[in-house]
Design an enzyme around this catalytic site. Structure first.
Site, short mmCIF file in Angstrom:
data_model
loop_
_atom_site.label_atom_id
_atom_site.label_comp_id
_atom_site.label_asym_id
_atom_site.label_seq_id
_atom_site.Cartn_x
_atom_site.Cartn_y
_atom_site.Cartn_z
N GLY A 1 -3.13 -28.92 5.57
CA GLY A 1 -3.77 -30.03 5.96
C GLY A 1 -2.58 -30.97 6.78
N GLU B 1 -7.27 -24.27 -3.76
CA GLU B 1 -6.76 -25.64 -3.37
C GLU B 1 -6.89 -26.57 -4.75
OE1 GLU B 1 -8.70 -27.18 0.02
OE2 GLU B 1 -10.62 -27.00 -1.26
N GLU C 1 -13.08 -31.49 -0.12
CA GLU C 1 -13.78 -32.78 0.48
C GLU C 1 -15.02 -32.69 0.59
OE1 GLU C 1 -9.25 -33.52 2.49
OE2 GLU C 1 -11.02 -33.08 3.74
N GLY D 1 -3.39 -33.68 -0.45
CA GLY D 1 -2.80 -35.01 0.62
C GLY D 1 -2.31 -35.86 -0.52
N SER E 1 -0.96 -29.99 -0.21
CA SER E 1 0.49 -30.27 0.18
C SER E 1 1.43 -29.27 0.40
CB SER E 1 0.81 -31.18 -1.17
OG SER E 1 0.06 -32.38 -1.26
N HIS F 1 -14.74 -26.62 1.33
CA HIS F 1 -13.22 -27.39 1.20
C HIS F 1 -13.58 -28.71 0.00
CE1 HIS F 1 -10.12 -30.04 2.09
NE2 HIS F 1 -9.62 -28.90 2.54
N ASN G 1 -5.88 -27.01 8.66
CA ASN G 1 -6.97 -27.57 8.95
C ASN G 1 -6.95 -28.83 9.25
OD1 ASN G 1 -9.64 -28.90 8.34
ND2 ASN G 1 -9.60 -28.76 6.00
N TRP G 2 -7.45 -29.33 10.54
CA TRP G 2 -6.70 -30.44 11.04
C TRP G 2 -7.84 -31.68 10.59
CZ3 TRP G 2 -6.49 -28.86 17.17
CH2 TRP G 2 -5.41 -28.15 17.26
N LYS G 3 -9.05 -31.42 9.94
CA LYS G 3 -9.80 -32.35 9.25
C LYS G 3 -10.56 -33.18 10.51
CE LYS G 3 -7.65 -31.50 5.03
NZ LYS G 3 -6.92 -32.28 3.67
#
Length: 251
Positions: A235, A168, A98, A174, A214, A96, A10-12
């Site tokens: 990530g 997750e 976020e 992160g 992570s 997700h 996932n490149w966000k």
């Protein structure tokens, strides 16, 4: 039963189009010998077309980082499943942490996204996970059950063949912290049993459940050795071609 592993990057909100093309080409090269597992990348929407072109001829799957439930309409800032497919994507990440934590997306809204993605033929990666406060209150399994039931509301057994679940834990994303392999496996086993209760054992046995939080070269082998962990949602380490190559080629 042996499930085919899935390593997803996932490149966000990273990568210009030019940067994304370079990274996509590196991922294609890094995964060319990984024929017994699947690799997925989720670039930002602006780069999906370029990434799809850069991956032409490879087996790498392209996903959107989110998806709306309607084909078109007055949904400012959203992207439809038809638009994703038009760009070459065949999957979408939904729910997700976020999106849940920063943008306040509810289980009901996430369910709409799951339903919409499946309706238009996408594979959906449904993300679930507890916060640090929920874990410390020993609510992890309660939260996971709520999110699974809410996210999959109305989804038919037939459609479940195109659903992947990603566990997750929010506190591990992160932060450099990772759930212990025992705790991660416990959560995955719980999710698989729940899917069996909601649907049937065959569906649960076939479902791929990924771990996210992570994941990096140093811990991927141990995580992937767990019986109910079928892959990783990566990530930060997915933005570095060398790190992601090592994760793709876990041992």
């Amino acid at each position: 039963m042996t499930r085919r592993a899935l390593i997803a990057g996932n490149w966000k909100m990273h990568m210009t189009t030019a940067d994304a093309e370079v990274l996509a080409s590196q991922v294609a090269e890094a995964s060319k010998d990984a024929t017994d597992r699947d690799v997925l990348v989720a670039p930002p929407f602006t780069a999906i077309g370029a990434v799809t072109a850069a991956l032409e001829g490879s087996a790498v799957i392209v996903a959107g980082q989110n998806v709306c439930w309607e084909e078109q309409g007055a949904f400012t800032g959203e992207i439809s499943p038809v638009m994703l497919k038009d760009l070459g994507a065949t999957a979408a990440i939904v729910g997700h942490s976020e999106r849940r934590q920063i943008f306040g997306e509810s289980d009901q809204l996430i369910n709409q996204r799951v339903v919409g993605g499946l309706k238009f033929g996408l594979t959906v990666v449904l993300c679930i996970g507890e916060t640090l406060e929920e874990r410390e209150a020993e609510q992890t399994l309660t939260i996971l059950e709520k999110q699974v039931r809410g996210g999959l509301d109305g989804i038919t057994p037939k459609d479940m063949t195109r659903v992947v679940i990603a566990y997750e834990p929010v506190w591990a994303i992160g932060t450099g912290k990772t759930a212990s392999t025992a705790k991660a496996e416990e959560a995955h086993a719980f999710i698989r049993k729940l899917i069996g209760d909601l649907y049937e054992k065959d569906i649960a046995d076939q479902m791929r459940i990924l771990y996210g939080g992570s994941v990096k070269p140093a811990n991927v082998d141990e995580l992937m050795a767990q019986p109910d962990i079928d892959g990783a949602l990566v990530g930060g380490a997915a933005l570095d071609a060398e790190s992601f190559q090592r994760i793709i080629n876990f041992k």
